[in-house]
Scaffold this active site. Structure first.
Site, PDB file in Angstrom:
ATOM      1  CE1 TYR A  13      56.123  31.225  44.054  1.00 51.41           C
ATOM      2  CE2 TYR A  13      55.582  31.727  41.779  1.00 51.41           C
ATOM      3  CZ  TYR A  13      55.346  31.017  42.937  1.00 51.41           C
ATOM      4  OH  TYR A  13      54.345  30.103  42.958  1.00 51.41           O
ATOM      5  CD  GLU A  14      55.265  37.699  46.453  1.00 55.46           C
ATOM      6  OE1 GLU A  14      55.505  37.534  45.253  1.00 55.46           O
ATOM      7  OE2 GLU A  14      54.679  38.698  46.898  1.00 55.46           O
ATOM      8  N   GLY A  15      60.391  36.820  46.870  1.00 57.22           N
ATOM      9  CA  GLY A  15      61.582  36.937  47.719  1.00 57.22           C
ATOM     10  C   GLY A  15      62.281  35.602  47.850  1.00 57.22           C
TER      11      GLY A  15
END
Lengths: 363, 410
Positions: free
Chosen positions: B386-388
């Site tokens: 998550y968050e890239g």
């Protein structure tokens, strides 16, 4: 307060060293490595930058205070130019810094000014030993007290400029501790052997040195009769070589970035392929992370903290980083990376030396 | 002046956070892992009260508290808090009320009035949550460029339509409290990413519903939901950024990018917390068995276990410093995109590696659910997603160091 930015003075130092590294060291590196010789005047020019002189207080012939952080920053910039010549320029520090850190007042006053106030001279250290499991904490070169002298026996490897050395700082085990002794050259019991042949840093002339019942007066033991604490000296050596490793790795990354943008495969630059782009991103990330680990250890050393563990971890990280980054740099160039026309193979050879060459630089 | 001196005010925060992590999180970490979707109200209410008393409420605090004299430490302090609370339990940490990723987006992209309006919900009597909704069923890493959720202007309202998935804490933000979700939607589908804007959708807004609660590998205390927007009307002022689509691509996109520059280092800090939990636990178990790690020996004199520990410590500390540098840059208002992505790349790698090594090294103990090691192994992986993902962040780093646009390198 945290800060990750060099101050004004450090920035000026970095810029000056970077200029020298770019215009002099980088230009000379290839031929110097092939010929096993540094061009005349190269070391002297680097010495005039005054990196070491600025780390030594006025009382001992210098013009500043020691800052390990500044030393690491200078090492990064100089290592970027060329590892062998950076070590040559910084060589007197391997003699002077331990004296500054562990010497008595009398030793500092007597021994430092001749190093600092003169032009570059080979004041050297004999640290590494020719054994696969060499460990600085258990030197096989031994010093033994004998009446009012010490007797020194053993063999050292990788002693730079040993054939021309003015004076030598020799590390030896004494009662289970590593201690240092100031040894004049050309004395009985000291034999300089053949020049070493190494995989990398070929431009730096290094020699084996043997000691056979070499007699050392009590006052030549670093720290006098009570000796010195070896830990901060070792830590200085660890962060110094780690700083140089950042320079070598950064050099490799800086070289392959434009290369990868120019070199094409199936009509597009290889840098536009994720397999290459990811390698480059990982190299850059690794350098940045390990660099901070080294800075932290250096900063702690400046703050007078015990950094036995931190400096060791910094060097551990720097060793892996240098090998990973320089190896990947060769890989990015493919077959061309293996050809000695490009500098990446030299950086790969030098990169492997990082964990082994501890003791050849101090900050 | 390079310095690694921890500011006194941050040190005080860390002492408090450590107490919370040890006493409020660790004892219930296993329970909430095994009772997925049960809400840890004790922890939530405690944190809400504690933050009220401290006068801070996580991310929202940076806005509520007016600028004081002295250095800006907000993001640095928060990185420390997140690291420690994730050391306590990263699933529970994600249930912390009073400002999550939604608040971070408001902080990064909202006007002063919007910050005041939306973040004040966190300072009320009851704990509230917020969330950020970017990912859609058809695309994750390609976001926000490929947003299909639409926002159409109708007088003084925006009408939102679309579906969002993988919204962390979305259930708590919209169903369990009067919080809000930041929805990324396009105001001009023909403009690509230049048309994408963040909108605030508050709990109770008609047309916005939570449709699915995911069952996950780890961080089970935290809810992950799908959100359906069907003719969901929000006030015109709930759009953050410009209502005009400018052809200068960078402008329309700025909000999203600013958000990630702030949130990626924080997710990296959370990853470091989980990794530290696993490493410390291994070291403690070894110590109890009389295995001492020696520092300073060359590798050829190390035992395998010593080498493992030393390598893990080196990875962990250097990663933490990278996180710290990226949040320090944020506080100093220096552009930190490259450092934020580097921190995220390395933290994602390191937490996965360390928890994998830790569970392996501890053998049957590491694999057993009697101990938390296997839980940290499962909790760790989300940090690489998550968050890239690690891959999209590698792309960002690569583009920056190569000076490439996303068209040149994707």
């Amino acid at each position: 307060m945290y800060s990750f930015e060099p101050d004004e003075e450090q920035r000026m130092l970095i810029e000056a060293v970077e200029r020298y590294a770019t215009n002099d060291l980088r230009v000379a590196a290839h031929d110097a490595d092939e010929e096993g010789e540094l061009p005349a005047g190269l070391i002297e020019k680097g010495w005039e930058l005054g990196v070491l002189q600025a780390s030594i207080p006025e009382a001992y012939g210098g013009f500043g205070e020691r800052s390990v952080v500044s030393g690491v920053l200078a090492a990064e910039a100089m290592g970027w130019g060329d590892l062998a010549s950076a070590m040559a320029v910084m060589l007197p520090a391997t003699y002077a810094i331990p004296i500054l850190v562990g010497g008595t007042e009398e030793q500092k006053t007597r021994l430092l000014p001749p190093v600092i106030e003169a032009e570059w001279k080979p004041y050297v250290a004999a640290f590494i030993e020719p054994s696969f499991d060499f460990y600085p904490g258990e030197m096989q070169t031994k010093a033994k007290k004998n009446g009012d002298i010490y007797l020194l026996n053993g063999e050292k490897a990788c002693v730079p400029f040993a054939d021309k050395a003015e004076s030598m700082l020799v590390y030896a085990g004494l009662d289970g501790q590593t201690q240092a002794f100031v040894v004049p050259t050309g004395v009985e019991g000291l034999t300089v052997g053949e020049r070493e042949k190494l995989m990398g840093i070929g431009a730096l002339p290094m020699y084996r040195v043997k000691f056979e019942d070499l007699e050392i007066p009590i006052e030549s033991r670093l720290g006098g009769e009570d000796g010195c604490d070896f830990n901060p000296i070792l830590a200085s050596a660890q962060v110094a070589i780690a700083g140089l490793a950042v320079g070598v790795s950064k050099a490799a990354l800086d070289y392959v970035l434009p290369y990868a943008k120019e070199r094409e495969v199936w009509g597009v630059p290889i840098a536009q392929k994720q397999s290459i782009a990811f390698m480059l991103a990982e190299m850059a990330t690794e350098i940045e992370a390990i660099r901070l680990l080294i800075w932290e250890a250096a900063w702690m050393l400046d703050a007078g903290k015990d950094v036995t563990k931190e400096a060791y971890l910094a060097l551990t990280g720097a060793s892996d980083m240098a090998m990973m980054v320089t190896d990947q740099a060769v890989q990015v160039l493919g077959g061309h990376g293996y050809i000695r026309e490009h500098p990446v193979e030299l950086w790969m050879r030098n990169g492997r030396g990082i964990p082994t060459l501890t003791g050849l630089a101090m900050v | 002046m390079i310095s690694f001196e921890m500011p006194e005010s941050i040190r005080k925060t860390t002492v408090l956070m450590e107490t919370i992590a040890e006493n409020m999180m660790r004892p219930v970490a296993r329970y909430f892992d095994e009772h997925e979707h049960e809400i840890p109200w004790d922890y939530i209410n405690f944190m809400h009260e504690a933050m009220k008393q401290m006068g801070v409420s996580s991310i929202a605090a940076k806005n509520v508290k007016k600028k004081k004299e002295g250095p800006r430490l907000g993001n640095q302090r928060q990185a420390f808090m997140l690291e420690i609370l994730s050391w306590g339990d990263s699933g529970l940490f994600l249930c912390t009320p009073g400002g999550g990723l939604g608040a971070a987006a408001v902080q990064a992209a909202g006007s002063p009035e919007q910050k005041e309006r939306f973040l004040s919900c966190h300072t009320g009597e009851k704990p509230t949550f917020d969330a950020m909704a970017l990912t859609e069923p058809h695309a994750g890493s390609a976001m926000p460029a490929e947003v299909r959720t639409t926002a159409v202007r109708d007088g003084d309202q925006w009408v939102l339509n679309g579906e969002k998935i993988f919204v962390t804490a979305g259930h708590k933000a919209l169903v369990d409290s009067d919080g809000f979700v930041v929805i990324w939607a396009t105001i001009d589908p023909s403009a690509g990413r230049a048309g994408v804007r963040p909108f605030v959708v508050e709990a109770g807004t008609p047309g916005c519903s939570v449709t699915k609660l995911e069952h996950k590998l780890g961080i089970r205390a935290s809810d992950t939901v799908s959100i359906l927007l069907q003719d969901c009307r929000v006030p015109f002022e709930n759009l953050m950024g410009s209502p005009e689509v400018v052809k200068d691509k960078k402008k329309g996109f700025k909000g999203a990018m600013a958000t990630f520059d702030a949130t990626r280092p924080l997710v990296a800090a959370m990853a470091v917390g989980v990794a530290r939990a696993a490493l410390e636990s291994v070291k403690q178990m070894l110590e109890e068995r009389g295995v001492e790690v020696q520092y300073g020996l060359p590798r050829n004199r190390l035992t395998n276990i010593e080498r493992e520990i030393i390598d893990m410590e080196t990875m962990l500390r250097s990663t933490w410093l990278l996180v710290l540098k990226s949040v320090w840059m944020l506080d100093e208002r220096k552009p930190n995109t490259i450092e934020a992505s580097m921190a995220k790349v390395r933290a994602g790698d390191v937490v996965v590696k360390i928890t994998q090594r830790a569970t392996e090294l501890m053998g049957p103990v590491g694999y057993s659910r009697e101990h938390l090691l296997e839980k940290w192994f499962r909790d760790a992986k989300i940090n690489d997603l998550y968050e890239g993902t690690g891959q999209i962040n590698r792309l960002i780093v690569a583009r920056r160091i190569l000076d490439y646009t996303r068209h040149e390198l994707s």
